[in-house]
Write a protein that holds these residues in place. Structure first.
Motif, PDB file in Angstrom:
ATOM      1  N   LEU A   4       0.826  -1.204   0.000  1.00 34.50           N
ATOM      2  CA  LEU A   4       0.000   0.000   0.000  1.00 34.50           C
ATOM      3  C   LEU A   4       0.852   1.241   0.000  1.00 34.50           C
ATOM      4  CD1 LEU A   4      -2.850  -0.785   2.445  1.00 34.50           C
ATOM      5  CD2 LEU A   4      -2.913  -0.353   0.015  1.00 34.50           C
ATOM      6  N   SER A   5       0.189   2.339   0.234  1.00 34.83           N
ATOM      7  CA  SER A   5       0.904   3.593   0.357  1.00 34.83           C
ATOM      8  C   SER A   5       0.001   4.472   1.188  1.00 34.83           C
ATOM      9  CB  SER A   5       1.147   4.200  -0.989  1.00 34.83           C
ATOM     10  OG  SER A   5       0.159   3.806  -1.867  1.00 34.83           O
ATOM     11  N   PRO A   6       0.381   4.716   2.364  1.00 27.65           N
ATOM     12  CA  PRO A   6      -0.381   5.394   3.390  1.00 27.65           C
ATOM     13  C   PRO A   6      -0.844   6.784   3.053  1.00 27.65           C
ATOM     14  CG  PRO A   6       1.887   5.030   4.025  1.00 27.65           C
ATOM     15  CD  PRO A   6       1.698   4.384   2.723  1.00 27.65           C
ATOM     16  N   LYS A   7       0.027   7.649   2.802  1.00 27.42           N
ATOM     17  CA  LYS A   7      -0.405   9.026   2.700  1.00 27.42           C
ATOM     18  C   LYS A   7      -0.431   9.652   1.330  1.00 27.42           C
ATOM     19  CE  LYS A   7       3.663   8.950   5.444  1.00 27.42           C
ATOM     20  NZ  LYS A   7       4.556   9.583   6.398  1.00 27.42           N
ATOM     21  N   PRO A   8       0.569   9.683   0.575  1.00 24.80           N
ATOM     22  CA  PRO A   8       0.856  10.791  -0.314  1.00 24.80           C
ATOM     23  C   PRO A   8       0.429  10.744  -1.749  1.00 24.80           C
ATOM     24  CG  PRO A   8       2.807   9.621   0.295  1.00 24.80           C
ATOM     25  CD  PRO A   8       1.625   8.790   0.649  1.00 24.80           C
ATOM     26  N   PRO A   9       1.182  11.489  -2.514  1.00 20.13           N
ATOM     27  CA  PRO A   9       0.927  11.874  -3.896  1.00 20.13           C
ATOM     28  C   PRO A   9       0.716  10.725  -4.859  1.00 20.13           C
ATOM     29  CG  PRO A   9       3.211  12.327  -3.278  1.00 20.13           C
ATOM     30  CD  PRO A   9       2.486  11.959  -2.055  1.00 20.13           C
ATOM     31  N   GLU A  10       1.166   9.579  -4.477  1.00 16.70           N
ATOM     32  CA  GLU A  10       0.909   8.428  -5.325  1.00 16.70           C
ATOM     33  C   GLU A  10       1.180   8.696  -6.797  1.00 16.70           C
ATOM     34  OE1 GLU A  10       0.835   5.094  -5.133  1.00 16.70           O
ATOM     35  OE2 GLU A  10      -0.559   5.657  -3.597  1.00 16.70           O
ATOM     36  N   PRO A  11       2.379   8.871  -7.125  1.00 16.13           N
ATOM     37  CA  PRO A  11       2.707   9.221  -8.505  1.00 16.13           C
ATOM     38  C   PRO A  11       2.687   8.010  -9.407  1.00 16.13           C
ATOM     39  CG  PRO A  11       4.674   9.167  -7.164  1.00 16.13           C
ATOM     40  CD  PRO A  11       3.557   8.672  -6.319  1.00 16.13           C
ATOM     41  N   CYS A  12       2.832   6.834  -8.842  1.00 17.52           N
ATOM     42  CA  CYS A  12       2.950   5.673  -9.698  1.00 17.52           C
ATOM     43  C   CYS A  12       1.645   4.893  -9.742  1.00 17.52           C
ATOM     44  CB  CYS A  12       4.057   4.762  -9.194  1.00 17.52           C
ATOM     45  SG  CYS A  12       5.376   5.650  -8.349  1.00 17.52           S
ATOM     46  N   MET A  13       1.110   4.786 -10.899  1.00 16.19           N
ATOM     47  CA  MET A  13      -0.137   4.052 -11.067  1.00 16.19           C
ATOM     48  C   MET A  13       0.051   2.590 -10.696  1.00 16.19           C
ATOM     49  SD  MET A  13      -2.336   3.583 -14.497  1.00 16.19           S
ATOM     50  CE  MET A  13      -0.889   2.823 -15.245  1.00 16.19           C
ATOM     51  N   LEU A  14       1.227   2.089 -11.016  1.00 17.21           N
ATOM     52  CA  LEU A  14       1.502   0.688 -10.729  1.00 17.21           C
ATOM     53  C   LEU A  14       1.259   0.391  -9.262  1.00 17.21           C
ATOM     54  CD1 LEU A  14       4.777  -1.282 -11.107  1.00 17.21           C
ATOM     55  CD2 LEU A  14       2.426  -2.063 -11.033  1.00 17.21           C
ATOM     56  N   THR A  15       1.756   1.262  -8.430  1.00 13.28           N
ATOM     57  CA  THR A  15       1.613   1.054  -6.992  1.00 13.28           C
ATOM     58  C   THR A  15       0.154   0.857  -6.641  1.00 13.28           C
ATOM     59  OG1 THR A  15       3.519   2.474  -6.600  1.00 13.28           O
ATOM     60  CG2 THR A  15       2.076   2.048  -4.741  1.00 13.28           C
ATOM     61  N   GLU A  16      -0.655   1.686  -7.210  1.00 20.62           N
ATOM     62  CA  GLU A  16      -2.076   1.618  -6.940  1.00 20.62           C
ATOM     63  C   GLU A  16      -2.656   0.285  -7.408  1.00 20.62           C
ATOM     64  OE1 GLU A  16      -5.949   4.357  -8.052  1.00 20.62           O
ATOM     65  OE2 GLU A  16      -3.916   4.985  -8.565  1.00 20.62           O
TER      66      GLU A  16
ATOM     67  N   MET B 201       4.833   6.962   1.985  1.00 22.24           N
ATOM     68  CA  MET B 201       3.964   5.926   1.513  1.00 22.24           C
ATOM     69  C   MET B 201       4.568   4.583   1.496  1.00 22.24           C
ATOM     70  SD  MET B 201       4.211   6.933  -2.101  1.00 22.24           S
ATOM     71  CE  MET B 201       2.613   7.316  -1.738  1.00 22.24           C
TER      72      MET B 201
ATOM     73  N   LYS C 248       2.897   0.170   4.001  1.00 16.75           N
ATOM     74  CA  LYS C 248       2.381  -1.134   3.609  1.00 16.75           C
ATOM     75  C   LYS C 248       3.088  -1.691   2.396  1.00 16.75           C
ATOM     76  CE  LYS C 248      -2.034   0.316   5.297  1.00 16.75           C
ATOM     77  NZ  LYS C 248      -3.409   0.376   4.853  1.00 16.75           N
TER      78      LYS C 248
END
Lengths: 124, 124
Positions: free
Chosen positions: A9-21, B1, B4
DNA sequence: CAGGATCCACACAGATACTG
DNA sequence: CAGTATCTGTGTGGATCCTG
Protein backbone atom coordinates in the motif's frame (compact mmCIF):
# COMPACT_ATOMS: atom_id res chain seq x y z
CA UNK A 1 5.71 -17.13 7.52
CA UNK A 2 4.41 -13.77 7.57
CA UNK A 3 6.81 -11.30 8.75
CA UNK A 4 7.41 -10.21 5.29
CA UNK A 5 4.16 -11.03 3.64
CA UNK A 6 3.11 -7.45 3.86
CA UNK A 7 0.96 -5.55 1.48
CA UNK A 8 2.03 -2.99 -0.99
CA UNK A 9 0.00 0.00 0.00
CA UNK A 10 0.90 3.59 0.36
CA UNK A 11 -0.38 5.39 3.39
CA UNK A 12 -0.41 9.03 2.70
CA UNK A 13 0.86 10.79 -0.31
CA UNK A 14 0.93 11.87 -3.90
CA UNK A 15 0.91 8.43 -5.33
CA UNK A 16 2.71 9.22 -8.51
CA UNK A 17 2.95 5.67 -9.70
CA UNK A 18 -0.14 4.05 -11.07
CA UNK A 19 1.50 0.69 -10.73
CA UNK A 20 1.61 1.05 -6.99
CA UNK A 21 -2.08 1.62 -6.94
CA UNK A 22 -2.80 -1.36 -9.13
CA UNK A 23 -0.57 -3.60 -7.09
CA UNK A 24 -2.96 -3.09 -4.21
CA UNK A 25 -5.28 -5.46 -5.91
CA UNK A 26 -3.07 -8.35 -5.01
CA UNK A 27 -1.66 -6.73 -1.90
CA UNK A 28 -1.62 -8.40 1.45
CA UNK A 29 -0.07 -11.56 2.68
CA UNK A 30 -1.34 -14.66 0.93
CA UNK A 31 -3.54 -12.72 -1.45
CA UNK A 32 -1.77 -14.14 -4.49
CA UNK A 33 -2.07 -17.61 -3.03
CA UNK A 34 -5.78 -17.19 -2.58
CA UNK A 35 -6.20 -16.19 -6.20
CA UNK A 36 -3.97 -19.04 -7.18
CA UNK A 37 -6.07 -21.53 -5.26
CA UNK A 38 -9.21 -20.25 -6.84
CA UNK A 39 -7.85 -20.74 -10.32
CA UNK A 40 -9.61 -24.04 -10.77
CA UNK A 41 -12.94 -22.84 -9.50
CA UNK A 42 -14.89 -22.02 -6.39
CA UNK A 43 -13.65 -23.23 -3.06
CA UNK A 44 -14.81 -23.12 0.50
CA UNK A 45 -13.16 -21.31 3.34
CA UNK A 46 -11.74 -24.42 4.91
CA UNK A 47 -10.50 -25.68 1.57
CA UNK A 48 -8.63 -22.48 0.99
CA UNK A 49 -7.18 -22.72 4.45
CA UNK A 50 -6.05 -26.24 3.69
CA UNK A 51 -4.54 -25.14 0.40
CA UNK A 52 -2.40 -22.58 2.14
CA UNK A 53 -1.42 -24.27 5.39
CA UNK A 54 0.55 -21.51 7.05
CA UNK A 55 -2.19 -18.94 6.82
CA UNK A 56 -4.28 -18.22 9.89
CA UNK A 57 -8.04 -17.93 9.83
CA UNK A 58 -7.87 -14.31 10.73
CA UNK A 59 -5.61 -13.33 7.91
CA UNK A 60 -7.34 -15.53 5.38
CA UNK A 61 -10.60 -13.99 6.36
CA UNK A 62 -9.20 -10.50 6.12
CA UNK A 63 -7.70 -11.16 2.73
CA UNK A 64 -10.92 -12.63 1.39
CA UNK A 65 -12.83 -9.57 2.53
CA UNK A 66 -10.41 -7.25 0.84
CA UNK A 67 -10.36 -9.19 -2.36
CA UNK A 68 -14.13 -9.27 -2.39
CA UNK A 69 -14.37 -5.57 -1.75
CA UNK A 70 -11.95 -4.96 -4.55
CA UNK A 71 -14.05 -6.96 -6.96
CA UNK A 72 -11.55 -9.72 -7.49
CA UNK A 73 -13.68 -12.47 -6.06
CA UNK A 74 -17.23 -13.10 -4.99
CA UNK A 75 -18.64 -14.72 -1.89
CA UNK A 76 -21.55 -17.14 -1.89
CA UNK A 77 -23.16 -18.16 1.37
CA UNK A 78 -25.00 -21.45 1.33
CA UNK A 79 -27.69 -21.86 3.95
CA UNK A 80 -26.71 -25.34 5.04
CA UNK A 81 -26.77 -26.48 8.62
CA UNK A 82 -23.08 -26.13 9.19
CA UNK A 83 -22.48 -22.77 7.61
CA UNK A 84 -20.80 -23.08 4.26
CA UNK A 85 -19.32 -20.27 2.23
CA UNK A 86 -17.82 -20.48 -1.19
CA UNK A 87 -15.48 -18.08 -2.89
CA UNK A 88 -15.00 -17.66 -6.59
CA UNK A 89 -12.97 -15.41 -8.83
CA UNK A 90 -14.87 -12.78 -10.74
CA UNK A 91 -14.15 -12.29 -14.40
CA UNK A 92 -11.69 -9.58 -13.59
CA UNK A 93 -10.13 -11.71 -10.96
CA UNK A 94 -9.49 -14.37 -13.55
CA UNK A 95 -7.50 -11.91 -15.56
CA UNK A 96 -4.96 -11.91 -12.79
CA UNK A 97 -4.18 -15.56 -13.33
CA UNK A 98 -1.96 -15.07 -16.36
CA UNK A 99 -0.05 -12.44 -14.44
CA UNK A 100 0.61 -14.79 -11.58
CA UNK A 101 1.53 -17.53 -13.97
CA UNK A 102 4.08 -15.28 -15.60
CA UNK A 103 5.61 -14.53 -12.24
CA UNK A 104 5.75 -18.17 -11.34
CA UNK A 105 7.47 -18.93 -14.63
CA UNK A 106 10.13 -16.35 -14.06
CA UNK A 107 10.59 -17.53 -10.51
CA UNK A 108 11.05 -21.02 -11.83
CA UNK A 109 13.61 -20.08 -14.40
CA UNK A 110 15.58 -18.09 -11.89
CA UNK A 111 15.58 -21.07 -9.61
CA UNK A 112 16.89 -23.30 -12.35
CA UNK A 113 19.57 -20.78 -13.19
CA UNK A 114 20.71 -20.71 -9.60
CA UNK A 115 20.82 -24.48 -9.38
CA UNK A 116 22.85 -24.56 -12.54
CA UNK A 117 25.32 -22.02 -11.22
CA UNK A 118 25.77 -23.99 -8.05
CA UNK A 119 26.45 -27.09 -10.09
CA UNK A 120 29.14 -25.31 -12.05
CA UNK A 121 30.81 -24.15 -8.89
CA UNK A 122 30.63 -27.56 -7.32
CA UNK A 123 32.22 -29.07 -10.40
CA UNK A 124 35.43 -27.12 -9.87
CA UNK B 1 3.96 5.93 1.51
CA UNK B 2 5.49 2.89 2.62
CA UNK B 3 3.92 1.54 5.62
CA UNK B 4 2.38 -1.13 3.61
CA UNK B 5 4.84 -1.51 0.82
CA UNK B 6 6.20 -4.53 2.48
CA UNK B 7 7.60 -7.59 0.88
CA UNK B 8 5.95 -10.92 0.49
CA UNK B 9 8.48 -13.15 2.06
CA UNK B 10 8.05 -15.94 4.49
CA UNK B 11 10.41 -16.03 7.39
CA UNK B 12 10.52 -19.47 8.73
CA UNK B 13 8.43 -22.36 7.65
CA UNK B 14 7.47 -25.19 5.39
CA UNK B 15 6.72 -23.06 2.43
CA UNK B 16 4.18 -25.26 0.79
CA UNK B 17 3.22 -22.82 -1.90
CA UNK B 18 5.51 -22.38 -4.84
CA UNK B 19 3.76 -19.17 -5.69
CA UNK B 20 4.90 -17.60 -2.48
CA UNK B 21 8.45 -18.40 -3.35
CA UNK B 22 8.14 -16.99 -6.82
CA UNK B 23 6.51 -13.86 -5.57
CA UNK B 24 9.71 -13.06 -3.76
CA UNK B 25 11.16 -12.06 -7.04
CA UNK B 26 9.11 -8.92 -7.02
CA UNK B 27 8.95 -8.65 -3.26
CA UNK B 28 9.84 -5.55 -1.37
CA UNK B 29 8.50 -2.06 -1.41
CA UNK B 30 8.87 -0.36 -4.76
CA UNK B 31 10.33 -3.41 -6.43
CA UNK B 32 7.56 -3.53 -9.01
CA UNK B 33 8.00 0.16 -9.65
CA UNK B 34 11.69 -0.30 -10.30
CA UNK B 35 11.02 -3.01 -12.83
CA UNK B 36 8.34 -0.84 -14.33
CA UNK B 37 10.71 2.09 -14.68
CA UNK B 38 13.28 -0.08 -16.34
CA UNK B 39 10.84 -1.28 -18.96
CA UNK B 40 12.04 1.21 -21.51
CA UNK B 41 15.69 0.48 -20.98
CA UNK B 42 18.63 1.16 -18.70
CA UNK B 43 18.43 3.96 -16.21
CA UNK B 44 20.70 5.54 -13.66
CA UNK B 45 20.22 5.51 -9.94
CA UNK B 46 19.11 9.12 -9.76
CA UNK B 47 16.76 8.65 -12.67
CA UNK B 48 15.06 5.78 -10.93
CA UNK B 49 14.83 7.84 -7.79
CA UNK B 50 13.20 10.60 -9.80
CA UNK B 51 10.80 8.15 -11.40
CA UNK B 52 9.59 7.00 -8.03
CA UNK B 53 9.59 10.16 -5.92
CA UNK B 54 8.52 8.79 -2.59
CA UNK B 55 11.24 6.19 -2.40
CA UNK B 56 14.27 6.89 -0.25
CA UNK B 57 17.83 6.27 -1.38
CA UNK B 58 18.24 3.64 1.22
CA UNK B 59 15.26 1.61 0.15
CA UNK B 60 15.89 2.07 -3.53
CA UNK B 61 19.42 0.92 -3.03
CA UNK B 62 18.31 -2.08 -1.04
CA UNK B 63 15.73 -3.05 -3.62
CA UNK B 64 18.20 -2.73 -6.46
CA UNK B 65 20.64 -4.99 -4.66
CA UNK B 66 18.02 -7.61 -4.07
CA UNK B 67 16.76 -7.51 -7.60
CA UNK B 68 20.30 -7.79 -8.89
CA UNK B 69 21.05 -10.69 -6.62
CA UNK B 70 17.91 -12.40 -7.79
CA UNK B 71 18.95 -12.06 -11.39
CA UNK B 72 16.19 -9.73 -12.40
CA UNK B 73 18.41 -6.81 -13.30
CA UNK B 74 22.06 -6.07 -13.90
CA UNK B 75 24.26 -3.26 -12.67
CA UNK B 76 26.79 -1.44 -14.82
CA UNK B 77 29.27 0.93 -13.25
CA UNK B 78 30.68 3.56 -15.54
CA UNK B 79 34.07 4.96 -14.51
CA UNK B 80 33.20 8.61 -15.05
CA UNK B 81 34.33 11.39 -12.77
CA UNK B 82 31.05 11.68 -10.93
CA UNK B 83 30.25 8.06 -10.32
CA UNK B 84 27.58 6.80 -12.61
CA UNK B 85 25.78 3.53 -12.37
CA UNK B 86 23.21 2.14 -14.72
CA UNK B 87 20.66 -0.57 -14.12
CA UNK B 88 19.06 -2.73 -16.71
CA UNK B 89 16.60 -5.61 -16.75
CA UNK B 90 18.00 -9.00 -17.59
CA UNK B 91 16.19 -11.17 -20.08
CA UNK B 92 14.38 -12.89 -17.30
CA UNK B 93 13.55 -9.59 -15.73
CA UNK B 94 11.88 -8.53 -18.93
CA UNK B 95 9.59 -11.48 -18.70
CA UNK B 96 8.08 -9.87 -15.65
CA UNK B 97 6.85 -6.90 -17.64
CA UNK B 98 3.83 -8.64 -19.13
CA UNK B 99 2.88 -9.79 -15.67
CA UNK B 100 2.97 -6.28 -14.31
CA UNK B 101 1.09 -5.01 -17.30
CA UNK B 102 -1.63 -7.53 -16.69
CA UNK B 103 -1.93 -6.40 -13.11
CA UNK B 104 -2.11 -2.78 -14.14
CA UNK B 105 -4.83 -3.61 -16.62
CA UNK B 106 -6.94 -5.33 -14.06
CA UNK B 107 -6.35 -2.50 -11.63
CA UNK B 108 -7.52 -0.12 -14.25
CA UNK B 109 -10.67 -1.98 -15.05
CA UNK B 110 -11.55 -2.29 -11.41
CA UNK B 111 -11.07 1.42 -11.04
CA UNK B 112 -13.40 2.10 -13.92
CA UNK B 113 -15.98 -0.26 -12.49
CA UNK B 114 -15.89 1.56 -9.21
CA UNK B 115 -16.27 4.92 -10.85
CA UNK B 116 -19.22 3.59 -12.77
CA UNK B 117 -20.87 2.26 -9.66
CA UNK B 118 -20.47 5.59 -7.94
CA UNK B 119 -22.06 7.31 -10.89
CA UNK B 120 -25.04 5.01 -10.73
CA UNK B 121 -25.48 5.71 -7.06
CA UNK B 122 -25.13 9.42 -7.54
CA UNK B 123 -27.75 9.34 -10.27
CA UNK B 124 -30.38 8.19 -7.84
C1' DC C 1 -17.72 -24.47 9.78
C1' DA C 2 -16.78 -19.65 9.09
C1' DG C 3 -14.79 -15.94 11.03
C1' DG C 4 -14.53 -11.81 14.65
C1' DA C 5 -11.73 -9.90 18.63
C1' DT C 6 -7.32 -9.36 21.23
C1' DC C 7 -2.60 -8.92 22.09
C1' DC C 8 1.97 -8.87 20.60
C1' DA C 9 6.15 -9.09 18.06
C1' DC C 10 8.98 -7.63 14.58
C1' DA C 11 10.55 -6.72 9.98
C1' DC C 12 10.52 -3.05 7.06
C1' DA C 13 10.33 1.65 5.28
C1' DG C 14 11.45 6.66 6.47
C1' DA C 15 14.50 10.36 7.79
C1' DT C 16 18.79 12.11 8.50
C1' DA C 17 23.57 12.34 8.23
C1' DC C 18 27.86 10.83 6.22
C1' DT C 19 31.34 9.06 2.64
C1' DG C 20 34.20 8.40 -1.74
C1' DC D 1 26.43 11.09 -7.89
C1' DA D 2 25.67 6.76 -5.65
C1' DG D 3 25.29 4.84 -1.93
C1' DT D 4 25.71 3.29 3.42
C1' DA D 5 24.82 3.59 8.64
C1' DT D 6 21.81 4.34 12.39
C1' DC D 7 17.52 4.97 14.79
C1' DT D 8 12.83 4.90 15.17
C1' DG D 9 7.79 4.26 14.27
C1' DT D 10 4.32 1.51 12.57
C1' DG D 11 1.58 -1.64 10.02
C1' DT D 12 0.66 -6.13 9.53
C1' DG D 13 0.58 -10.92 10.34
C1' DG D 14 0.54 -14.90 14.02
C1' DA D 15 -1.47 -17.15 17.87
C1' DT D 16 -5.12 -17.89 20.70
C1' DC D 17 -9.71 -17.70 22.21
C1' DC D 18 -14.46 -17.32 21.28
C1' DT D 19 -19.17 -17.30 18.82
C1' DG D 20 -23.45 -18.25 15.78
Amino acid sequence: MPLKMRRNLSPKPPEPCMLTECMQVIAGAWAPNVIWSLRAGRRRFSELKADIPPVSSKVLSARLSELEERGVLSRHVRPTSPPSVEYELTELGQELIPALEAIVQVGHKLKLMRAHELDSEAAE
